[in-house]
Write an enzyme that holds these catalytic residues in place. Structure first.
Site, PDB file in Angstrom:
ATOM      1  N   ASP A  13     -10.586 -30.438  14.171  1.00 17.54           N
ATOM      2  CA  ASP A  13     -11.051 -31.640  13.481  1.00 17.54           C
ATOM      3  C   ASP A  13     -11.473 -32.751  14.442  1.00 17.54           C
ATOM      4  O   ASP A  13     -11.286 -33.941  14.169  1.00 17.54           O
ATOM      5  CB  ASP A  13      -9.964 -32.152  12.513  1.00 17.54           C
ATOM      6  CG  ASP A  13      -9.572 -31.079  11.520  1.00 17.54           C
ATOM      7  OD1 ASP A  13     -10.467 -30.327  11.083  1.00 17.54           O
ATOM      8  OD2 ASP A  13      -8.374 -30.974  11.188  1.00 17.54           O
ATOM      9  N   LYS A  16     -16.576 -31.561  15.251  1.00 13.38           N
ATOM     10  CA  LYS A  16     -17.541 -30.544  15.699  1.00 13.38           C
ATOM     11  C   LYS A  16     -18.780 -30.536  14.802  1.00 13.38           C
ATOM     12  O   LYS A  16     -19.903 -30.465  15.276  1.00 13.38           O
ATOM     13  CB  LYS A  16     -16.879 -29.156  15.676  1.00 13.38           C
ATOM     14  CG  LYS A  16     -15.759 -29.031  16.690  1.00 13.38           C
ATOM     15  CD  LYS A  16     -15.039 -27.703  16.585  1.00 13.38           C
ATOM     16  CE  LYS A  16     -14.176 -27.600  15.349  1.00 13.38           C
ATOM     17  NZ  LYS A  16     -12.999 -28.465  15.320  1.00 13.38           N
ATOM     18  N   GLY A  40     -13.174 -26.624   8.579  1.00 12.28           N
ATOM     19  CA  GLY A  40     -13.774 -27.567   7.637  1.00 12.28           C
ATOM     20  C   GLY A  40     -14.552 -28.563   8.463  1.00 12.28           C
ATOM     21  O   GLY A  40     -13.966 -29.349   9.192  1.00 12.28           O
ATOM     22  N   HIS A  41     -15.872 -28.449   8.420  1.00  6.38           N
ATOM     23  CA  HIS A  41     -16.719 -29.308   9.240  1.00  6.38           C
ATOM     24  C   HIS A  41     -17.486 -30.258   8.322  1.00  6.38           C
ATOM     25  O   HIS A  41     -18.276 -29.819   7.493  1.00  6.38           O
ATOM     26  CB  HIS A  41     -17.682 -28.468  10.081  1.00  6.38           C
ATOM     27  CG  HIS A  41     -16.986 -27.568  11.065  1.00  6.38           C
ATOM     28  ND1 HIS A  41     -17.658 -26.719  11.901  1.00  6.38           N
ATOM     29  CD2 HIS A  41     -15.671 -27.416  11.356  1.00  6.38           C
ATOM     30  CE1 HIS A  41     -16.784 -26.065  12.661  1.00  6.38           C
ATOM     31  NE2 HIS A  41     -15.569 -26.471  12.336  1.00  6.38           N
ATOM     32  N   GLN A 224     -12.014 -24.667  14.845  1.00  8.41           N
ATOM     33  CA  GLN A 224     -10.651 -25.015  15.287  1.00  8.41           C
ATOM     34  C   GLN A 224     -10.728 -25.761  16.638  1.00  8.41           C
ATOM     35  O   GLN A 224     -11.737 -26.366  16.918  1.00  8.41           O
ATOM     36  CB  GLN A 224      -9.763 -23.766  15.385  1.00  8.41           C
ATOM     37  CG  GLN A 224      -9.401 -23.129  14.052  1.00  8.41           C
ATOM     38  CD  GLN A 224     -10.506 -22.293  13.453  1.00  8.41           C
ATOM     39  OE1 GLN A 224     -11.045 -21.411  14.096  1.00  8.41           O
ATOM     40  NE2 GLN A 224     -10.844 -22.552  12.221  1.00  8.41           N
ATOM     41  N   GLY A 302      -6.946 -30.684   2.394  1.00 11.35           N
ATOM     42  CA  GLY A 302      -6.625 -32.029   1.913  1.00 11.35           C
ATOM     43  C   GLY A 302      -5.298 -32.575   2.445  1.00 11.35           C
ATOM     44  O   GLY A 302      -4.885 -33.676   2.072  1.00 11.35           O
ATOM     45  N   PRO A 304      -2.542 -34.421   4.727  1.00 13.49           N
ATOM     46  CA  PRO A 304      -2.629 -35.508   5.704  1.00 13.49           C
ATOM     47  C   PRO A 304      -2.469 -34.935   7.108  1.00 13.49           C
ATOM     48  O   PRO A 304      -1.630 -34.067   7.321  1.00 13.49           O
ATOM     49  CB  PRO A 304      -1.429 -36.408   5.363  1.00 13.49           C
ATOM     50  CG  PRO A 304      -0.752 -35.816   4.204  1.00 13.49           C
ATOM     51  CD  PRO A 304      -1.383 -34.515   3.846  1.00 13.49           C
ATOM     52  N   LYS A 331     -15.079 -40.496  17.241  1.00 15.76           N
ATOM     53  CA  LYS A 331     -14.222 -41.419  16.474  1.00 15.76           C
ATOM     54  C   LYS A 331     -13.700 -42.580  17.320  1.00 15.76           C
ATOM     55  O   LYS A 331     -12.595 -43.077  17.080  1.00 15.76           O
ATOM     56  CB  LYS A 331     -13.097 -40.641  15.788  1.00 15.76           C
ATOM     57  CG  LYS A 331     -13.645 -39.527  14.876  1.00 15.76           C
ATOM     58  CD  LYS A 331     -12.612 -38.880  13.975  1.00 15.76           C
ATOM     59  CE  LYS A 331     -12.487 -39.591  12.656  1.00 15.76           C
ATOM     60  NZ  LYS A 331     -11.872 -38.748  11.599  1.00 15.76           N
ATOM     61  N   SER A 413     -19.382 -40.876  19.820  1.00 15.08           N
ATOM     62  CA  SER A 413     -19.607 -40.994  18.385  1.00 15.08           C
ATOM     63  C   SER A 413     -18.857 -42.223  17.881  1.00 15.08           C
ATOM     64  O   SER A 413     -17.665 -42.377  18.126  1.00 15.08           O
ATOM     65  CB  SER A 413     -19.136 -39.713  17.695  1.00 15.08           C
ATOM     66  OG  SER A 413     -19.285 -39.843  16.304  1.00 15.08           O
TER      67      SER A 413
HETATM   68  P1  GDP Z   1     -14.487 -30.750  12.634  1.00 15.37           P
HETATM   69  O1  GDP Z   1     -13.610 -29.778  11.932  1.00 15.37           O
HETATM   70  O2  GDP Z   1     -14.258 -30.765  14.105  1.00 15.37           O
HETATM   71  O3  GDP Z   1     -15.937 -30.573  12.306  1.00 15.37           O
HETATM   72  O4  GDP Z   1     -14.060 -32.178  12.114  1.00 15.37           O
HETATM   73  P2  GDP Z   1     -13.825 -32.615  10.573  1.00 15.37           P
HETATM   74  O5  GDP Z   1     -15.160 -32.699   9.929  1.00 15.37           O
HETATM   75  O6  GDP Z   1     -12.805 -31.757   9.945  1.00 15.37           O
HETATM   76  O7  GDP Z   1     -13.147 -34.023  10.764  1.00 15.37           O
HETATM   77  C1  GDP Z   1     -13.827 -35.070  11.373  1.00 15.37           C
HETATM   78  C2  GDP Z   1     -13.979 -36.215  10.345  1.00 15.37           C
HETATM   79  O8  GDP Z   1     -14.330 -37.397  11.014  1.00 15.37           O
HETATM   80  C3  GDP Z   1     -15.089 -35.975   9.337  1.00 15.37           C
HETATM   81  O9  GDP Z   1     -14.718 -36.563   8.126  1.00 15.37           O
HETATM   82  C4  GDP Z   1     -16.286 -36.696   9.947  1.00 15.37           C
HETATM   83  O10 GDP Z   1     -17.211 -37.147   8.973  1.00 15.37           O
HETATM   84  C5  GDP Z   1     -15.604 -37.857  10.599  1.00 15.37           C
HETATM   85  N1  GDP Z   1     -16.253 -38.324  11.849  1.00 15.37           N
HETATM   86  C6  GDP Z   1     -16.890 -37.611  12.800  1.00 15.37           C
HETATM   87  N2  GDP Z   1     -17.230 -38.396  13.829  1.00 15.37           N
HETATM   88  C7  GDP Z   1     -16.796 -39.647  13.526  1.00 15.37           C
HETATM   89  C8  GDP Z   1     -16.821 -40.892  14.216  1.00 15.37           C
HETATM   90  O11 GDP Z   1     -17.305 -41.012  15.328  1.00 15.37           O
HETATM   91  N3  GDP Z   1     -16.243 -41.956  13.579  1.00 15.37           N
HETATM   92  C9  GDP Z   1     -15.665 -41.855  12.351  1.00 15.37           C
HETATM   93  N4  GDP Z   1     -15.128 -42.943  11.828  1.00 15.37           N
HETATM   94  N5  GDP Z   1     -15.635 -40.695  11.677  1.00 15.37           N
HETATM   95  C10 GDP Z   1     -16.177 -39.605  12.259  1.00 15.37           C
HETATM   96  P1  IMO Z   2     -11.707 -27.036  12.148  1.00 19.47           P
HETATM   97  O1  IMO Z   2     -12.802 -26.056  12.524  1.00 19.47           O
HETATM   98  C1  IMO Z   2      -7.469 -28.014  12.065  1.00 19.47           C
HETATM   99  C2  IMO Z   2      -4.653 -24.695  11.662  1.00 19.47           C
HETATM  100  C3  IMO Z   2      -3.879 -24.637  10.363  1.00 19.47           C
HETATM  101  C4  IMO Z   2      -2.584 -24.008  10.852  1.00 19.47           C
HETATM  102  C5  IMO Z   2      -3.073 -23.015  11.902  1.00 19.47           C
HETATM  103  C6  IMO Z   2      -3.197 -21.596  11.414  1.00 19.47           C
HETATM  104  O2  IMO Z   2     -11.998 -27.808  10.920  1.00 19.47           O
HETATM  105  O3  IMO Z   2     -11.321 -27.864  13.317  1.00 19.47           O
HETATM  106  P2  IMO Z   2      -4.988 -20.378   9.853  1.00 19.47           P
HETATM  107  O4  IMO Z   2      -5.366 -20.626   8.438  1.00 19.47           O
HETATM  108  O5  IMO Z   2      -6.099 -20.490  10.826  1.00 19.47           O
HETATM  109  O6  IMO Z   2      -4.222 -19.093  10.038  1.00 19.47           O
HETATM  110  O7  IMO Z   2      -3.919 -21.553  10.192  1.00 19.47           O
HETATM  111  O8  IMO Z   2      -4.337 -23.487  12.337  1.00 19.47           O
HETATM  112  N1  IMO Z   2      -6.125 -24.743  11.506  1.00 19.47           N
HETATM  113  C7  IMO Z   2      -6.855 -25.850  11.671  1.00 19.47           C
HETATM  114  N2  IMO Z   2      -6.475 -27.124  11.948  1.00 19.47           N
HETATM  115  N3  IMO Z   2      -8.782 -27.713  11.957  1.00 19.47           N
HETATM  116  C8  IMO Z   2      -9.175 -26.442  11.720  1.00 19.47           C
HETATM  117  O9  IMO Z   2     -10.464 -26.075  11.738  1.00 19.47           O
HETATM  118  C9  IMO Z   2      -8.192 -25.445  11.527  1.00 19.47           C
HETATM  119  N4  IMO Z   2      -8.228 -24.130  11.247  1.00 19.47           N
HETATM  120  C10 IMO Z   2      -6.953 -23.712  11.249  1.00 19.47           C
HETATM  121  O10 IMO Z   2      -3.676 -25.916   9.834  1.00 19.47           O
HETATM  122  O11 IMO Z   2      -1.799 -24.968  11.502  1.00 19.47           O
HETATM  123 MG    MG Z   3     -12.239 -29.744  10.380  1.00 18.26          MG
END
Ligand code: GDP
Ligand code: IMO
Ligand code: MG
Length: 431
Positions: A13, A16, A40-41, A224, A302, A304, A331, A413
């Site tokens: 998270d 990416k 989850g991107h 991940q 979802g 936290p 961020k 970013s």
């Molecule tokens: P990923 O799994 O690495 O693609 O990251 P996620 O999408 O799960 O989580 C990143 C969250 O931060 C998303 O809700 C993005 O929309 C948000 N985000 C990404 N870059 C920034 C940033 O520079 N600032 C803020 N405030 N939010 C960001």
């Molecule tokens: P992105 O691509 C954050 C975590 C799960 C759990 C562990 C194993 O959005 O960064 P799994 O279902 O893969 O067997 O769970 O890995 N996990 C992630 N945490 N971002 C992810 O993907 C994750 N994908 C798996 O929360 O701790």
């Molecule tokens: Mg994610």
């Protein structure tokens, strides 16, 4: 061919999706090579939010091919739901834009069920998986009883393989977990139907991605984060694939020699979803403030996210293994309102300084991070597009990271939107 890799350097998270989407303008192909819809991107374009799980982030642009490599575990049910949602938002999902390797492993219903049964049966040692069947699907791949994308196209073969895979699993479902067994015939029908939907997207059996990618620019979209790597992460609190950037070559079948950028995503602080060691986790008001300001709630489940400060010891460990060529720092705007920003620069275990991130999680749990405090900038940086315009304290924070990790920051970013970014093109070969 040139290859440009984007991987998460923390526990996932890191942003990416946002960074991959931003860079897609410069490339011909976006490739996912490991993980599955545990990812989850989130991408925000012109105020519209897109959540991608199984489909590569390249899908948002029409002139790009998105490729799902052999190293991925792919859920056809999720694909159907995700592509329908994208179409509702006006994004076309067509075989011209999306290709799936015939060798990609398929996530079956019994993988999801097993993932959930196992987690439910654990008492105090739950991993906190996403419940998407990722671990069981990779187990079957390695056990050589997995179903691959091309198998979905041959009903008789699919039926034989499902029967073989269910032999041990049904015994476990019934005798160990006390749930209903799976019916091989019903599953064959269900997955053969999925196969019909996927057929136009699955490349032919003699397809070579290396030949297809010749002369093209390929962006690797990691899922991940490095600290969730099955080998090098905080085992067993990890995912079931290799998340370090080096795995790209095996996960899609392209050579290392063509790598031009190896971009490490670093969130300006740290988060983790699920259980496991997290040395810089902040259980107090700072952690809560990071969660609320950064809206740190899982895109997939979802939940936290646990929040804490930047950890340069863990990052150094990851960077040394991965050979990261530049950092995308994300961020940074979330830190706008902090008087002081803490950064871990060392670890102590039982009064002794340790040299690198430990292999043993028993050791990890005893870590006491050594922090330095940097001054916050206390203003909104979301509208800034040039590095020079950043407040001095933000530049100092960036320089501190660059100096400690020995790698330049190429992307900063400052918001979720595509345009809310500062790019230092001099540190990227992509531009
Ligand atoms: P990923 O799994 O690495 O693609 O990251 P996620 O999408 O799960 O989580 C990143 C969250 O931060 C998303 O809700 C993005 O929309 C948000 N985000 C990404 N870059 C920034 C940033 O520079 N600032 C803020 N405030 N939010 C960001
Ligand atoms: P992105 O691509 C954050 C975590 C799960 C759990 C562990 C194993 O959005 O960064 P799994 O279902 O893969 O067997 O769970 O890995 N996990 C992630 N945490 N971002 C992810 O993907 C994750 N994908 C798996 O929360 O701790
Ligand atoms: Mg994610």
């Amino acid at each position: 061919m040139t290859i440009h890799i984007v991987t998460g350097s923390q526990w996932g998270d890191e942003g990416k999706g946002k960074v991959v989407d931003l860079l897609t303008e410069q490339v011909d192909i976006v490739c996912r090579y490991q993980g599955g819809n545990n990812a989850g991107h989130t991408i925000v374009v012109d105020g519209v939010k897109y959540d991608l799980h199984a489909i590569p982030s390249g899908i948002l642009r029409d002139n790009i091919v998105s490729f799902v490599g052999n190293g991925v575990v792919f859920d056809p049910e999720q694909f159907a739901a995700e592509s329908a949602k994208l179409r509702e938002k006006g994004v076309s999902v067509t075989p011209e834009k999306l290709m799936i390797s015939p060798k990609t492993s398929i996530i079956m219903d019994y993988h999801k069920a097993l993932d959930k049964c196992r987690e439910a049966a654990k008492k105090d040692n739950k991993i906190g998986t996403t419940g998407r069947g990722i671990g069981p699907a990779y187990e079957d791949k390695v056990s050589r009883i997995g179903i691959r994308a091309e198998d979905l196209l041959d009903r008789a073969l699919l039926n034989r393989k499902i029967k073989a895979a269910l032999k041990e699993k049904n015994a476990m479902f019934v005798n160990l977990y006390g749930v209903e067994p799976f019916d091989a015939e019903k599953l064959t029908e269900r997955y053969f139907e999925f196969g019909k939907v996927l057929a136009p997207y699955i490349a032919p059996t003699d397809f070579s991605f290396a030949q297809f990618a010749k002369g093209k620019k390929v962006l690797m979209e990691g899922a991940q984060g490095a600290m969730l790597d099955i080998d090098h992460g905080t085992y067993p609190f990890v995912t079931s694939s290799n998340t370090l950037s080096g795995y790209f070559a095996l996960g899609c079948g392209l050579p290392f020699s063509e790598v031009k950028d190896n971009i490490g995503l670093v969130k300006a602080y740290t988060t983790r979803v699920g259980a496991g060691p997290f040395p810089t986790e902040d259980h107090g008001t700072d952690g809560e403030k990071l969660r609320q300001t950064g809206y740190e709630f899982g895109t997939t489940t979802g939940r936290p996210r646990r929040c804490g400060w930047l950890d340069l010891v863990a990052l150094k460990y990851v960077f040394e293994m991965s050979g990261i060529t530049s950092i995308a720092l994300t961020k940074l705007d979330v830190l706008n309102d902090f008087d002081k920003i803490k950064v871990a620069v060392g670890y102590n275990v039982e009064g002794r300084k340790i040299k690198s991130f430990p292999a043993s999680i028993a050791f990890c749990e005893k870590i006491e991070p050594e922090y330095v405090e940097l001054k916050g900038w206390k203003c909104d940086i979301a509208k800034i597009r040039n590095y020079d315009e950043l407040p001095q304290e933000a530049k100092d924070y960036i320089s501190f990271i660059e100096e400690k990790l020995g790698v330049p920051v190429s992307i900063i970013s400052v918001g979720p939107g595509r345009d809310e970014t500062i790019i230092r093109k001099e540190y990227l070969s992509l531009f």
